[in-house]
Design a protein around this motif. Structure first.
Motif, PDB file in Angstrom:
ATOM      1  N   GLY A  43       0.787  -1.225   0.000  1.00 38.04           N
ATOM      2  CA  GLY A  43       0.000   0.000   0.000  1.00 38.04           C
ATOM      3  C   GLY A  43       0.807   1.256   0.000  1.00 38.04           C
ATOM      4  N   GLY A  44       2.108   1.229   0.037  1.00 36.60           N
ATOM      5  CA  GLY A  44       2.934   2.427   0.063  1.00 36.60           C
ATOM      6  C   GLY A  44       3.901   2.458  -1.072  1.00 36.60           C
ATOM      7  N   PRO A  45       4.384   3.613  -1.477  1.00 40.88           N
ATOM      8  CA  PRO A  45       5.332   3.725  -2.566  1.00 40.88           C
ATOM      9  C   PRO A  45       6.730   3.349  -2.115  1.00 40.88           C
ATOM     10  N   MET A  46       7.632   3.181  -3.067  1.00 37.31           N
ATOM     11  CA  MET A  46       9.036   2.894  -2.761  1.00 37.31           C
ATOM     12  C   MET A  46       9.700   4.156  -2.257  1.00 37.31           C
ATOM     13  N   GLU A  47      10.231   4.076  -1.036  1.00 37.77           N
ATOM     14  CA  GLU A  47      10.814   5.272  -0.453  1.00 37.77           C
ATOM     15  C   GLU A  47      12.035   5.752  -1.181  1.00 37.77           C
ATOM     16  N   GLY A  48      12.877   4.802  -1.653  1.00 39.13           N
ATOM     17  CA  GLY A  48      14.135   5.212  -2.239  1.00 39.13           C
ATOM     18  C   GLY A  48      13.990   5.949  -3.535  1.00 39.13           C
ATOM     19  N   ALA A  49      12.875   5.741  -4.262  1.00 36.60           N
ATOM     20  CA  ALA A  49      12.702   6.368  -5.569  1.00 36.60           C
ATOM     21  C   ALA A  49      11.619   7.416  -5.556  1.00 36.60           C
ATOM     22  N   SER A  50      11.318   7.929  -4.379  1.00 43.22           N
ATOM     23  CA  SER A  50      10.187   8.836  -4.284  1.00 43.22           C
ATOM     24  C   SER A  50      10.556  10.262  -4.625  1.00 43.22           C
ATOM     25  N   THR A  51      11.666  10.750  -4.143  1.00 49.70           N
ATOM     26  CA  THR A  51      12.072  12.128  -4.371  1.00 49.70           C
ATOM     27  C   THR A  51      13.496  12.159  -4.862  1.00 49.70           C
ATOM     28  N   PRO A  52      13.911  13.248  -5.536  1.00 55.68           N
ATOM     29  CA  PRO A  52      15.270  13.324  -6.052  1.00 55.68           C
ATOM     30  C   PRO A  52      16.336  13.224  -4.981  1.00 55.68           C
ATOM     31  N   ASP A  53      16.068  13.718  -3.778  1.00 56.51           N
ATOM     32  CA  ASP A  53      17.083  13.676  -2.743  1.00 56.51           C
ATOM     33  C   ASP A  53      17.005  12.425  -1.888  1.00 56.51           C
ATOM     34  N   GLY A  54      16.197  11.448  -2.300  1.00 59.05           N
ATOM     35  CA  GLY A  54      16.106  10.204  -1.555  1.00 59.05           C
ATOM     36  C   GLY A  54      15.268  10.297  -0.313  1.00 59.05           C
ATOM     37  N   GLY A  55      14.521  11.396  -0.110  1.00 62.86           N
ATOM     38  CA  GLY A  55      13.723  11.536   1.087  1.00 62.86           C
ATOM     39  C   GLY A  55      12.365  10.866   0.943  1.00 62.86           C
ATOM     40  N   VAL A  56      11.545  11.087   1.939  1.00 61.40           N
ATOM     41  CA  VAL A  56      10.212  10.504   1.958  1.00 61.40           C
ATOM     42  C   VAL A  56       9.284  11.389   1.145  1.00 61.40           C
ATOM     43  N   PRO A  57       8.463  10.815   0.259  1.00 57.36           N
ATOM     44  CA  PRO A  57       7.566  11.646  -0.545  1.00 57.36           C
ATOM     45  C   PRO A  57       6.519  12.298   0.333  1.00 57.36           C
ATOM     46  N   PRO A  58       6.101  13.525  -0.020  1.00 61.23           N
ATOM     47  CA  PRO A  58       5.100  14.212   0.804  1.00 61.23           C
ATOM     48  C   PRO A  58       3.752  13.533   0.666  1.00 61.23           C
ATOM     49  N   PRO A  59       2.916  13.599   1.703  1.00 65.47           N
ATOM     50  CA  PRO A  59       1.567  13.023   1.613  1.00 65.47           C
ATOM     51  C   PRO A  59       0.713  13.835   0.655  1.00 65.47           C
ATOM     52  N   PRO A  60      -0.425  13.277   0.168  1.00 66.77           N
ATOM     53  CA  PRO A  60      -1.309  14.031  -0.728  1.00 66.77           C
ATOM     54  C   PRO A  60      -1.795  15.302  -0.071  1.00 66.77           C
ATOM     55  N   LYS A  61      -1.891  16.367  -0.887  1.00 62.82           N
ATOM     56  CA  LYS A  61      -2.290  17.656  -0.362  1.00 62.82           C
ATOM     57  C   LYS A  61      -3.765  17.631   0.031  1.00 62.82           C
ATOM     58  N   PRO A  62      -4.084  18.023   1.252  1.00 64.46           N
ATOM     59  CA  PRO A  62      -5.494  18.058   1.654  1.00 64.46           C
ATOM     60  C   PRO A  62      -6.191  19.232   0.976  1.00 64.46           C
ATOM     61  N   PRO A  63      -7.538  19.240   0.940  1.00 69.95           N
ATOM     62  CA  PRO A  63      -8.271  20.375   0.368  1.00 69.95           C
ATOM     63  C   PRO A  63      -7.909  21.667   1.076  1.00 69.95           C
ATOM     64  N   LYS A  64      -7.761  22.715   0.305  1.00 65.95           N
ATOM     65  CA  LYS A  64      -7.384  24.001   0.861  1.00 65.95           C
ATOM     66  C   LYS A  64      -8.548  24.570   1.666  1.00 65.95           C
ATOM     67  N   PRO A  65      -8.331  24.848   2.952  1.00 68.05           N
ATOM     68  CA  PRO A  65      -9.452  25.380   3.733  1.00 68.05           C
ATOM     69  C   PRO A  65      -9.822  26.794   3.326  1.00 68.05           C
ATOM     70  N   ASP A  66      -8.886  27.534   2.743  1.00 61.38           N
ATOM     71  CA  ASP A  66      -9.152  28.908   2.336  1.00 61.38           C
ATOM     72  C   ASP A  66      -9.455  29.006   0.846  1.00 61.38           C
ATOM     73  N   PHE A  67      -9.869  27.909   0.211  1.00 59.13           N
ATOM     74  CA  PHE A  67     -10.172  27.928  -1.219  1.00 59.13           C
ATOM     75  C   PHE A  67     -11.364  28.838  -1.478  1.00 59.13           C
ATOM     76  N   ASP A  68     -11.174  29.793  -2.375  1.00 59.61           N
ATOM     77  CA  ASP A  68     -12.227  30.740  -2.733  1.00 59.61           C
ATOM     78  C   ASP A  68     -12.632  30.474  -4.181  1.00 59.61           C
ATOM     79  N   PRO A  69     -13.822  29.928  -4.419  1.00 58.31           N
ATOM     80  CA  PRO A  69     -14.212  29.627  -5.801  1.00 58.31           C
ATOM     81  C   PRO A  69     -14.307  30.855  -6.682  1.00 58.31           C
ATOM     82  N   VAL A  70     -14.607  31.993  -6.080  1.00 59.84           N
ATOM     83  CA  VAL A  70     -14.743  33.215  -6.867  1.00 59.84           C
ATOM     84  C   VAL A  70     -13.414  33.607  -7.507  1.00 59.84           C
ATOM     85  N   LEU A  71     -12.292  33.331  -6.809  1.00 63.91           N
ATOM     86  CA  LEU A  71     -10.977  33.728  -7.310  1.00 63.91           C
ATOM     87  C   LEU A  71     -10.316  32.651  -8.152  1.00 63.91           C
TER      88      LEU A  71
END
Length: 555
Positions: free
Chosen positions: A110-138
């Motif tokens: 259920g998880g991605p390969m850590e070693g190939a996730s980012t260019p610097d070999g770090g842990v990939p960031p989790p999926p971005k949650p919905p923006k609480p300040d999202f303004d549809p008008v803008l």
């Protein structure tokens, strides 16, 4: 068992020392690796802990090998002299345990390969949650946005149609006092429901991270994100609203067809020759098709502006005739019999016909933040609409009393050229307003067909064909149904009551059910009162319309 497997699969050390001599987290490294495998298999290990483990493991391995290397080097060496006789200068780099195919700890289910996730070999960031300040008008990207003035013009034309000319007849079914107060109350309730619809649309856009939603999409999203018991019915609710919208707007289009043809027939018959109304419907068909080939609301703004000018001019001339020789208010009824009130409600709710165009107009604005608010486009436009409805109904009924006809233009002097020009002006204004009423059902029907056309050329021609077919459909209904006015009154009582008075408060209740409905749930009680009012109008208006149709057939 796990420790034995790790011992068997581990790479050999070049210094001849055993891996068991290394420690990690205060214990033997083999035991710690085995523990990590067990935790990973049970799903009890998280990515940050795995990353920390690998970092510590790499540091231990590199530190032990580097320490041994320093111990076996002489203190002073030359560049041509080997470090010692047993240590290889080109040390084998440490194995990357994160990328090693032998390492069973690297990839957990259920998880991605850590070693190939980012260019610097770090842990990939989790999926971005919905923006609480999202303004549809803008976050709207419109190709042809409309200005505040364009939106005001469209809003006026979307609400001021053939219904305003029937307001004196509506007052005759309510009385002068009840008609005046009732029209203003109806305007306030309808405007408030429009605000509710826009507010709920913005809230649901923030939840779904969408820049804009239509009427049916607002209902679907409200059900889908509301109480769990209502979520399975979200798609059915969307279909229901689309059906009501199509029936209402196409019904208005049919009324517009008949209204224009009837006014042309009366004017031509008075001065030249009397032809059947179907002849004028046929003459209107081709111009109506060409007008509705215009796809963008922005390009309809000049047409709507001209129609608004004609409407204002025609209403001004109508007021000129109505205000001459006004009798005393005691000459008409202040209160009509109660059994006539459903007819007043049906005509009034039909007159406030703009609920279907509110969200399309707001979604296409260049500055949609100016739509709501105390002095926004919506309030300003609806104040003008309510004032015109009340004025035409009040003075028209006061002038002609119980002899007022279904359209106030029919009471104007037939031999007066200026009075006949009013019919032409209002007929042309309604003709030019057809495109705005047509915009809503086209936006519902066309996407269902567009997905089946795969090329850009096919979509272009397909849209023109669909527009033409819908116009022809309304033309056929207008030509085949003899008493279209009574039928459209029934459609208006059913559809307009549901769209303008029932759906908006229900949407607000469902949308803010989890958030809260005000202190002592005053929003809930307010919305329930509006729904009951709409249901009463729905029932009484439908009954009165059906009764009129049956009485017309008997006569």
């Amino acid at each position: 068992m796990l420790q034995n497997q790790i011992k068997a699969r581990r790479p050999k050390r070049q210094d001849g020392r055993s891996w068991e001599s290394l420690t990690l987290f205060g214990g033997p490294i083999v035991g710690r690796v085995a523990l990590l495998v067990k935790l990973g298999a049970r799903g009890r290990i998280c990515r940050p802990l795995r990353a920390t483990f690998f970092h510590q493991l790499s540091s231990v391995v590199q530190g032990k090998m580097g320490k041994k290397k320093e111990e076996r080097q002489p203190l002073l060496v030359s560049s041509n002299e080997p470090l010692n006789d047993t240590y290889d200068r080109s040390a084998i780099p440490r194995p990357d345990l994160r990328n090693s195919p032998d390492n069973v700890v690297v990839h957990l289910a259920g998880g991605p390969m850590e070693g190939a996730s980012t260019p610097d070999g770090g842990v990939p960031p989790p999926p971005k949650p919905p923006k609480p300040d999202f303004d549809p008008v803008l976050n709207r990207n419109l190709e042809h946005p409309t200005s505040n003035l364009d939106t005001m013009i469209h809003l006026l034309k979307g609400n001021i149609g053939s219904g305003i000319l029937a307001m004196p007849d509506a007052f005759s079914n309510a009385g002068l006092v009840v008609g005046t107060v009732g029209t203003l109350i109806m305007g306030v309730i309808c405007t408030h429901c429009m605000h509710m619809l826009v507010k709920c649309a913005h809230e649901l856009c923030r939840r779904s991270q969408m820049p804009a939603l239509g009427f049916s999409e607002v209902v679907e999203t409200a059900f889908a994100t509301g109480p769990s018991v209502l979520r399975p019915f979200s798609h059915a609710a969307k279909i229901m609203v689309n059906v009501f919208l199509c029936i209402t707007q196409l019904g208005f289009c049919c009324v517009y067809f008949v209204f224009v043809a009837a006014n042309l027939r009366d004017v031509v018959a008075h001065f030249w020759i009397d032809l059947d109304v179907q002849v004028y419907l046929g003459l209107l068909l081709i111009p109506m098709i060409v007008l509705n080939w215009v796809k963008n609301l922005k390009y309809l703004a000049p047409v709507s502006l001209f129609a608004s000018i004609l409407t204002i001019t025609g209403l001004g001339i109508t007021f000129f005739y109505m205000l001459q020789g006004l009798p005393r208010t005691s000459s008409v009824h202040a209160f009509a019999p109660w059994h006539k009130l459903p007819l007043f409600f049906g005509t009034a709710i039909y007159a406030f016909e703009g609920i279907g165009v509110v969200l399309p107009l707001e979604n296409n604005m260049e500055t949609p933040q100016d739509f709501s608010g105390l002095t926004g486009v919506l309030n300003t436009g609806m104040v003008i609409v309510a004032a015109l409805y009340t004025s035409v109904g009040f003075f028209g009924y006061l002038k002609y009393g119980d002899h007022v006809k279904g359209s106030i233009t029919l009471n104007l002097p037939p031999n007066d050229l200026l009075a006949q020009s009013v019919r032409l002006m209002m007929g042309l204004a309604i003709f030019l307003s057809y495109g705005l009423q047509f915009y809503v059902p086209m936006n519902i029907i066309w996407p269902l067909i567009k997905d089946k056309l795969h090329t850009e050329k096919a979509q272009m021609y397909g849209e023109y064909i669909v527009r033409t077919i819908i116009v022809i459909f309304t033309f056929v209904l207008a030509a085949l149904i003899p008493d279209l006015g009574a039928v459209i009154s029934l459609v208006g009582a059913v559809s307009s009551s549901a769209l303008a008075l029932i759906f908006p408060p229900l949407i607000e209740i469902i949308t803010f059910w989890k958030v809260g409905l005000g202190r002592y749930n005053w929003i809930l009680w307010k919305d329930i009162a509006i729904v009951i009012f709409g249901l009463l109008g729905f029932g009484f208006g439908s009954y009165s319309s059906i009764e009129n149709i049956l009485n017309a057939d008997k006569s």
